[in-house]
Enzyme design. Structure first.
Site, PDB file in Angstrom:
ATOM      1  N   LEU A  35      39.792  29.778  70.596  1.00  0.00           N
ATOM      2  CA  LEU A  35      40.050  31.077  70.727  1.00  0.00           C
ATOM      3  C   LEU A  35      40.539  31.522  72.043  1.00  0.00           C
ATOM      4  CD1 LEU A  35      37.314  32.292  68.004  1.00  0.00           C
ATOM      5  CD2 LEU A  35      39.718  31.436  67.744  1.00  0.00           C
ATOM      6  N   GLY A  38      44.572  36.351  72.493  1.00  0.00           N
ATOM      7  CA  GLY A  38      45.522  36.595  71.118  1.00  0.00           C
ATOM      8  C   GLY A  38      44.689  36.657  70.335  1.00  0.00           C
ATOM      9  N   HIS A  39      43.835  35.845  69.827  1.00  0.00           N
ATOM     10  CA  HIS A  39      42.902  35.826  68.779  1.00  0.00           C
ATOM     11  C   HIS A  39      41.878  37.096  68.760  1.00  0.00           C
ATOM     12  CE1 HIS A  39      43.675  31.188  68.830  1.00  0.00           C
ATOM     13  NE2 HIS A  39      44.192  31.598  67.847  1.00  0.00           N
ATOM     14  N   GLY A 149      49.400  36.921  64.505  1.00  0.00           N
ATOM     15  CA  GLY A 149      50.130  37.247  65.789  1.00  0.00           C
ATOM     16  C   GLY A 149      51.610  37.396  65.820  1.00  0.00           C
ATOM     17  N   LYS A 151      53.191  36.276  68.314  1.00  0.00           N
ATOM     18  CA  LYS A 151      53.775  35.097  68.962  1.00  0.00           C
ATOM     19  C   LYS A 151      54.105  33.997  67.913  1.00  0.00           C
ATOM     20  CE  LYS A 151      52.907  31.546  71.997  1.00  0.00           C
ATOM     21  NZ  LYS A 151      52.834  30.609  71.173  1.00  0.00           N
TER      22      LYS A 151
END
Ligand code: PAF
Length: 283
Positions: A35, A38-39, A149, A151
């Site tokens: 992790l 972002g997480h 996300g 991303k």
């Protein structure tokens, strides 16, 4: 410490009692572990919007191609559990392969069209693996909301489409990409980069600034912007290949002329690491 479950049956029993007996809402953050910030953003959002937050940690073999990094993908459950504890995660689900793919497993989920463009062209079967495991995880957890996300923008679109098409009773909540202070998008794969490669990896983020600069000066032709971005990225040492630079509308349809809200998506090899990133055109 969050409660750690390995077995589907045990997790289902626990969540059923939280959902039915206590009436709690459930937020779900599916991950492949290792992790990062972002997480963290996904987990924080789930904590605000739900009574209970469940994180899954599972490196899903079916979304990796035969020559991809499944074996070397970073794994560290102890570290992930400690981070989940700091963030106040209630439940972690870390199943072994045989729980997710029981013997004789035959069924796959294929979101046509969206799975075959961009990433799908370079990673055949990848989104089939993603959609299949996400549907299974959603069926196990039965959350009110699930967090993804931006991303992995194409992944988000594939999952939104699957949820819409299969009438799944869950709200998909997109969360903006988290970047390191210098602009590099947070990713578990960043650990593969040497110091020098990491420096060159910044060219992905900086190429978006190149695009924004061109657009702010009046350039609207997608071909011209993509070419300039590619040249910029390739001028950096350690960048070995640009798989694609594409400009699309928010639903991933290619664009010839760029407008506000369009997406620029790219995949680039830095050394032996393949990185993806994307950007919303702000104008
Ligand atoms: O984005 C990821 O980490 C994975 O693709 C996901 C959604 C957990 C499915 O394995």
């Amino acid at each position: 410490m969050p409660l750690l479950f390995r077995r589907v049956k045990d997790l289902r029993n626990h969540l059923r009692s939280l959902r039915c007996d206590k009436g709690f809402s459930i937020g779900f953050v599916p991950t492949m572990g290792y992790l990062h910030e972002g997480h963290e953003a996904l987990i924080r959002k789930s904590k605000v919007q739900n009574d209970v937050t469940v994180v899954s940690i599972y490196v899903n073999p079916t979304q990796f191609g035969p020559s991809e990094d499944y074996d070397r993908y970073p794994r560290d459950l102890e570290r992930d559990m400690a981070l989940c504890e700091d963030l106040g995660v209630d439940v972690v689900f870390a199943p072994p392969d045989e729980e997710m793919y029981p013997m004789g497993f035959q069924t796959e989920v294929y979101v046509k069209g969206l799975s075959d463009i961009l990433e799908g062209k370079f990673r055949p079967g990848h989104f089939k693996g993603v959609a299949t495991v996400v549907l299974k995880l959603l069926n196990i957890v039965q959350p009110d909301r699930a967090y993804f996300g931006e991303k992995d923008y194409q992944q988000l679109k594939v999952i939104e489409t699957m949820v819409r098409d299969l009438l799944l009773p869950v709200e998909i909540v997109p969360v903006e990409t988290v970047r390191e202070p210098d602009g590099l998008a947070c990713s578990s794969r960043n650990v593969y980069l040497s110091k020098e490669e990491r420096e060159s990896a910044l060219s992905l983020y900086r190429s978006f600034l190149v695009a924004e600069d061109l657009i702010s000066k009046g350039e609207r032709r997608a071909e011209v912007i993509k070419k300039k971005m590619e040249e910029f990225i390739l001028s950096h040492p350690h960048v070995t290949k640009v798989d694609y630079v594409e400009i699309t509308d928010p639903d991933l349809r290619p664009k010839e002329r760029v407008e506000k809200g369009d997406r620029i998506l790219l995949a680039v090899w830095v050394g032996s690491t393949r990185l993806i990133d994307n950007w919303k055109v702000s104008l």
